[in-house]
Design a protein around this motif. Structure first.
Motif, PDB file in Angstrom:
ATOM      1  N   LEU A 226     115.381  35.310  60.207  1.00  0.00           N
ATOM      2  CA  LEU A 226     114.914  34.404  60.621  1.00  0.00           C
ATOM      3  C   LEU A 226     113.616  33.883  61.554  1.00  0.00           C
ATOM      4  CD1 LEU A 226     118.279  34.080  64.332  1.00  0.00           C
ATOM      5  CD2 LEU A 226     117.323  32.739  61.680  1.00  0.00           C
ATOM      6  N   ARG A 227     112.557  35.042  61.096  1.00  0.00           N
ATOM      7  CA  ARG A 227     111.513  35.205  61.960  1.00  0.00           C
ATOM      8  C   ARG A 227     110.584  33.788  61.194  1.00  0.00           C
ATOM      9  NH1 ARG A 227     108.633  41.006  59.661  1.00  0.00           N
ATOM     10  NH2 ARG A 227     109.056  40.975  62.331  1.00  0.00           N
ATOM     11  N   ALA A 228     110.710  33.469  60.067  1.00  0.00           N
ATOM     12  CA  ALA A 228     109.689  32.389  60.594  1.00  0.00           C
ATOM     13  C   ALA A 228     109.691  31.535  60.761  1.00  0.00           C
ATOM     14  CB  ALA A 228     110.340  31.959  58.748  1.00  0.00           C
TER      15      ALA A 228
ATOM     16  N   MET B  98     117.560  24.818  69.509  1.00  0.00           N
ATOM     17  CA  MET B  98     119.015  24.965  69.362  1.00  0.00           C
ATOM     18  C   MET B  98     119.339  24.805  67.870  1.00  0.00           C
ATOM     19  SD  MET B  98     122.712  24.832  71.173  1.00  0.00           S
ATOM     20  CE  MET B  98     122.961  23.854  70.515  1.00  0.00           C
ATOM     21  N   VAL B  99     119.377  23.635  67.703  1.00  0.00           N
ATOM     22  CA  VAL B  99     119.752  22.899  66.038  1.00  0.00           C
ATOM     23  C   VAL B  99     118.800  23.712  64.878  1.00  0.00           C
ATOM     24  CG1 VAL B  99     119.584  20.990  64.784  1.00  0.00           C
ATOM     25  CG2 VAL B  99     120.543  21.457  67.099  1.00  0.00           C
ATOM     26  N   ILE B 100     118.183  23.937  65.181  1.00  0.00           N
ATOM     27  CA  ILE B 100     117.007  24.391  63.935  1.00  0.00           C
ATOM     28  C   ILE B 100     117.544  25.379  63.734  1.00  0.00           C
ATOM     29  CG2 ILE B 100     114.095  25.167  63.704  1.00  0.00           C
ATOM     30  CD1 ILE B 100     113.976  22.320  63.811  1.00  0.00           C
ATOM     31  N   TYR B 101     117.584  26.633  64.871  1.00  0.00           N
ATOM     32  CA  TYR B 101     118.090  27.352  64.657  1.00  0.00           C
ATOM     33  C   TYR B 101     119.261  27.542  64.413  1.00  0.00           C
ATOM     34  CZ  TYR B 101     114.356  30.220  68.009  1.00  0.00           C
ATOM     35  OH  TYR B 101     113.209  30.783  68.231  1.00  0.00           O
ATOM     36  N   LEU B 102     119.810  27.063  64.233  1.00  0.00           N
ATOM     37  CA  LEU B 102     121.690  27.151  64.083  1.00  0.00           C
ATOM     38  C   LEU B 102     120.750  26.323  62.635  1.00  0.00           C
ATOM     39  CD1 LEU B 102     124.053  25.020  65.900  1.00  0.00           C
ATOM     40  CD2 LEU B 102     124.169  27.242  64.810  1.00  0.00           C
TER      41      LEU B 102
END
Lengths: 292, 419, 278
Positions: free
Chosen positions: A211-213, A174-178
């Motif tokens: 967000l793909r990468a 989640m944090v990485i996506y954030l």
């Protein structure tokens, strides 16, 4: 006299990389090469003899259903890992929007990742006891029909264990996506809002491509984590037969059945499979683009 | 002799008598070199927790000033084996089951100079080319440990003598709301008795397991090995085991057995003092031979527990040897552990064992597993010694096809081993 | 009207799902804390979800002493501090070189870090053990420090993302002032990477803190126990007493949770990279 930048550059590249690469070679590549060598022997793990057996170990792996079949127990971790990413991305999108109590929610959802992994395993071991906290909770929520002997039921136990993994690690994803979401320029959102694009369309056409990468990185981590699941079954069920993942079986072959050679071959096979799965996944998600 | 007198007065007269009979000039010389720090491997995490290990170190250090004893607790084969490979393992070792006879001299120092040859039981178990590399910490016999009050509550009079009586008693315990017998499935090792010890009892032959090496299909409803597995399976199917038996361990079960919530366990005599320590008088814990058949005659087999050994690369071999000797002769470990002392002149002080011996039709010495048997087990990937095979068999859908699978693996492993 | 109806729906869904998430996250933790505060009596007499009749901190004292947690914390802290400092230094160096310079083997270096991610480390222990022993580090904390020191692909990725956002013009103007590359690294790149380093430090701390296997293998002496091994050792003989195990688990969870609460701002700042954005 000052050094030219060209010379400086060469010196710096060598100087900065030499220690990290030495560590990488010593603790990762050298052991991996040794592993490859062992995989062609029938070394028992203690003896001073390393009898060469050629490809025998590899053929054994693919012909013995007991060995290869344990990948089935990794399946739940794999699916769990995919769900984990969906959940993580969902919450990341929520938390990147304007929201009351945002930092509180963010902090709490990240909390499980901060807990010690062994402690988490013990907490869930307690929670999953037959008639334990989880069953009692379900009962009091009127969901008594969902009660189970979570560890004792062979068709459920791996899902229960995979959930522990999801619970513990989704905060990290989640944090990485954030982070990735925050790096999408504000203007893009605004432009989409002006266009009157719906929420879902904004997400799908504006946010997702950006967000793909990062989705790839996250999937890469979860997929390799799922295929190499070891710690949770090791601590929670002592790797009992219905929960023995491929890696647990590998360790059993090495240390219960004294066949370090075969176990090494299993490790190499695992490595190759992870590699293949990741490559396929990159093709599917990333359109063939490299992650790093 | 004089040299011994000083330290001996510290340990007491009974020890003096024991050592007196064994001490030799050789031992006195050894005393000189006994110094330095040694690490001792132990499987007794409970003794770590209750401070007993610490007491042992202090006693030994007092006896041999200038020595320090550190402990390493045993986690799994795996970590110790990695240490052995690296050549850095504790000075006083426990011999892992995975070490073959040929490998003994590669890792351990011969213990023949301890002056214990011929004076200990199980002296031939860990020897190679005429030298002894391991001495058993104590002896065990496997049987049913039970809670006396629980039996009374269930209305059971006298211990079962036949397998049918055993099942009937299980049913009575169950009726009384007591878990008849605990398997300790998750720990895995407690299940080893069902595959590795019970078959010998059924066959009334301490060497039965070794004869499996000559058979292509030793797993069937008619073979002792198969019968044993089926007994365990029957207990599960009749609901005579823990209701959540797949999530159970020995550390929990011993407390439940002490409380009388569990009726029985199939374990060694070493379990008795640990159950007593969990809060029940010794008189409430009983021990009887497993009623393996319906013949009414039940034998018992005495086998070794873990083997002590000395690291041959140790910097303080003399100290390590002195420690092994001290632990066997003077520490009282065998008694503390509820075992049968390895030293032939010592007697067990476990009251349950005397009763047990009277109940047994014969008490016979165990026979070590042959290297061939171990190789076949490993080749077939059937963990008969460690209990893994029982784990798998208990959850197999169909016992007949499980037997067929095991036989197939067994037969091809025999071929590989060249039998 | 349609729009605002949708807004209410989405708003409700948003908070409802967050609350569900919150509950799923907090319930296990809550149960652990409640259980850890129950006396043996309360544990056997009360329902699992019931609160203890009176708070019993005795479990915490027993767990602290019985698990030898004091020395475990010291050992762990020592290892973490050394490893994390070294780790940040090496990680920033690698990322700096990889993102600012072009050189022939660059792809290979990156690829090497990626491949390593797939090696199931637990299976390479025999060879690694040989190395550790050869270096004379067996059964010392430095064995673990050395193992944890190396950087990994995730760290490199985080750092590279950051460095790419540091304008190259900063480097160039420093070069105009005659600064060397080394100086650019020490006085521009490294300080500007601090927020990312906070993140990296936290992630590394978590992984070291939870590592179970390496301490067992490379530091088997009981006196060198770290928190994970101390917890495992404690569980063995006490596995029947869930209140004690939960107390030990809670004690071990506390330091990182505190650290997290204090550093939270930096962590998220680091990850969202606001600090370097122009």
């Amino acid at each position: 006299m000052k050094m030219s930048y060209r010379m400086q550059k060469n010196l710096l590249i060598v100087g900065f990389l030499i220690v990290p690469l030495a560590l990488l070679v010593t603790f990762s590549f050298y052991p991996a090469i040794k592993l490859i060598y062992y995989s062609f022997t029938s070394w028992d793990g203690l003896s001073q003899q390393y009898p060469w057996v050629g490809w025998t170990n590899y053929t054994t792996i693919f012909t013995d259903p007991q060995l290869f079949g344990s990948f089935l127990h990794n399946f739940s971790y794999f699916i769990g890992g995919l769900i984990q990413n969906v959940v993580a991305l969902y919450f990341a999108v929520l938390l990147s929007s304007k929201l009351k109590g945002r930092s509180f929610f963010r902090a709490t959802l990240f909390l499980p990742y901060m807990l010690n992994a062994v402690a988490v395993a013990f907490i869930f071991k307690f929670l999953y006891l037959d008639g334990g906290a989880l069953d009692t909770l379900l009962q009091s929520l009127g969901l008594g029909f969902l009660q189970h002997d979570w560890i004792g039921n062979d068709s459920i136990v791996n899902w229960a264990l995979a959930f522990v993994s999801l619970w513990e690690f989704f905060g990290f994803n989640m944090v990485i996506y954030l982070a990735a979401l925050q790096s999408i320029p504000e203007e893009l959102h605004e432009a989409a809002a002006l266009d009157g694009a719906g929420r879902f369309r904004t997400f799908w056409y504006i946010i997702m491509p950006n967000l793909r990468a990062i989705i790839q990185i996250n999937l890469l981590l979860t997929v390799s984590g799922a295929l190499e699941a070891f710690n949770i079954p090791f601590v929670m069920t002592n790797g009992s037969p219905p929960t023995a993942t491929f890696l647990i079986n590998t360790m059993n072959v090495a240390f219960t059945f004294n066949n370090y050679g075969l176990a090494s071959a299993m490790a190499i096979v695992l490595l190759v499979i992870v590699f293949l799965v990741i490559t396929v996944q990159q093709r599917l998600v990333g359109g063939g683009k490299d992650v790093v | 002799m004089k040299k011994w007198m000083g330290p001996l007065s510290a340990v007491g007269v009974s020890a003096a008598m024991l050592v007196g009979s064994l001490a030799s000039a050789q031992a006195a010389d050894m005393n000189k070199a006994v110094t330095g720090t040694i690490t001792v491997l132990t499987n007794r995490t409970d003794m770590q927790a209750n401070g007993m290990l610490n007491t042992y170190s202090k006693e030994f250090e007092k006896l041999y000033p200038g020595t320090t004893v550190k402990w390493q607790t045993f986690v799994d084969n795996n970590t110790v084996q990695a240490q052995m490979n690296g050549g850095v393992y504790p000075d006083v070792m426990l011999i892992l089951p995975s070490v073959t006879k040929e490998e003994l001299p590669q890792f351990f120092a011969p213990l023949d100079n301890l002056g214990l040859d011929g004076k200990v039981y199980f002296g031939n178990y860990q020897s190679y080319q005429g030298k002894t590399y391991g001495i058993a910490s104590f002896g065990d016999t496997n049987g049913i440990v039970y809670n006396v009050a629980a039996f009374k509550k269930a209305g059971i009079k006298g211990v079962p003598r036949t397998l049918n009586e055993f099942y009937a008693d299980c049913a009575m315990l169950k009726k009384a709301g007591i878990v008849p017998i605990a398997l300790n499935y998750t720990d895995k090792w407690p299940l080893g008795n069902w595959s590795n010890s019970l078959p010998d009892l059924i066959a009334k032959n301490a060497n039965y397991m070794n004869t499996m090496a000559n058979e292509n299909a030793p797993f069937s409803a008619k073979s002792p090995e198969g019968e044993s597995l089926l007994i365990a399976r029957t207990l599960v199917q009749k609901g005579f085991v823990e209701h959540d038996f797949k999530n159970t361990n020995w550390a929990n079960s011993k407390v439940q057995l002490a409380k009388g919530k569990f009726g029985m366990m199939f374990l060694g005599n070493w379990a008795i003092p640990q159950i007593v320590a969990d809060g029940t008088p010794s008189s409430n814990v009983g021990f009887f031979p497993f009623p393996a058949t319906n013949s009414g005659k039940n034998i018992a087999i005495i086998g070794p527990d873990w083997f002590f050994a000395v690291n041959k690369n140790s910097k303080h071999i003399a100290t390590a040897e002195a420690f092994v000797k001290w632990e066997l002769l003077d520490s009282g470990f065998a008694d503390y552990a509820g075992g049968i002392p390895t030293i032939k002149t010592q007697k067990s002080h476990v009251p349950q064992l005397a009763v047990f011996e009277k109940l047994a039709s014969a008490v016979i010495p165990g026979v070590p597993d042959s290297d061939t048997l171990t190789k076949i087990e490993n080749g077939a990937q059937l963990d008969i010694t460690g209990g893994g095979a029982v784990q798998s068999f208990l959850i197999a859908r169909n016992p007949a096809s499980a037997f067929a699978q095991m036989n197939q693996a067994w037969a091809s492993a025999r071929m590989m081993v060249g039998k | 009207m349609k729009r605002s109806g949708g807004r209410i729906f989405w708003g409700t869904l948003k908070y409802a799902s967050l609350l569900v998430g919150l509950f799923v996250v907090l319930f296990p933790i809550w149960i652990a804390v409640v259980t850890s505060l129950k006396s043996n009596q309360d544990l056997s007499n009360l329902g699992i979800l019931q609160l203890p009749r009176h708070l019993d901190f005795g479990n915490y004292i027993t767990a602290w002493n019985g698990g030898d947690l004091g020395s475990a914390f010291l050992n762990t802290a020592f290892i973490i501090v050394l490893s994390v400092v070294g780790n940040i230094t090496l990680g920033t160096m690698v990322a700096y070189v990889l993102s600012r310079f072009e050189f022939p083997l660059k792809k290979l270096v990156l690829g090497a870090y990626l491949v390593v991610l797939f090696i199931p480390t637990i299976t390479t222990q025999v060879a690694v053990f040989g190395v550790i022993k050869g270096l004379g580090l067996f059964d010392t904390p430095f064995a673990l420090v050395l193992l944890y020191l190396g950087t990994d692909v995730v760290q490199i990725y985080i750092y590279m993302q950051f460095i790419n956002r540091i304008p190259v013009s900063l480097d160039e103007s420093a070069m105009l002032d005659g600064a060397s590359y080394l100086r650019i690294y020490t006085s521009i790149i490294f300080p500007l990477l601090m927020p990312a380093s906070a993140t990296v430090a936290i992630l590394k701390t978590i992984s070291i803190y939870g590592d179970l296997y390496s301490p067992y293998l490379y530091m088997p002496s009981t006196s060198l126990g770290v928190v994970s091994t101390a917890l495992m050792r404690f569980e063995g003989p006490y596995s029947a007493q869930w209140n004690l195990i939960m107390a030990a688990s809670v004690i071990i969870a506390i330091p990182l949770v505190l650290l997290y609460l204090f550093l939270q701002r930096f962590i998220f700042a680091g990850i969202v990279s606001g600090a370097v954005r122009e």
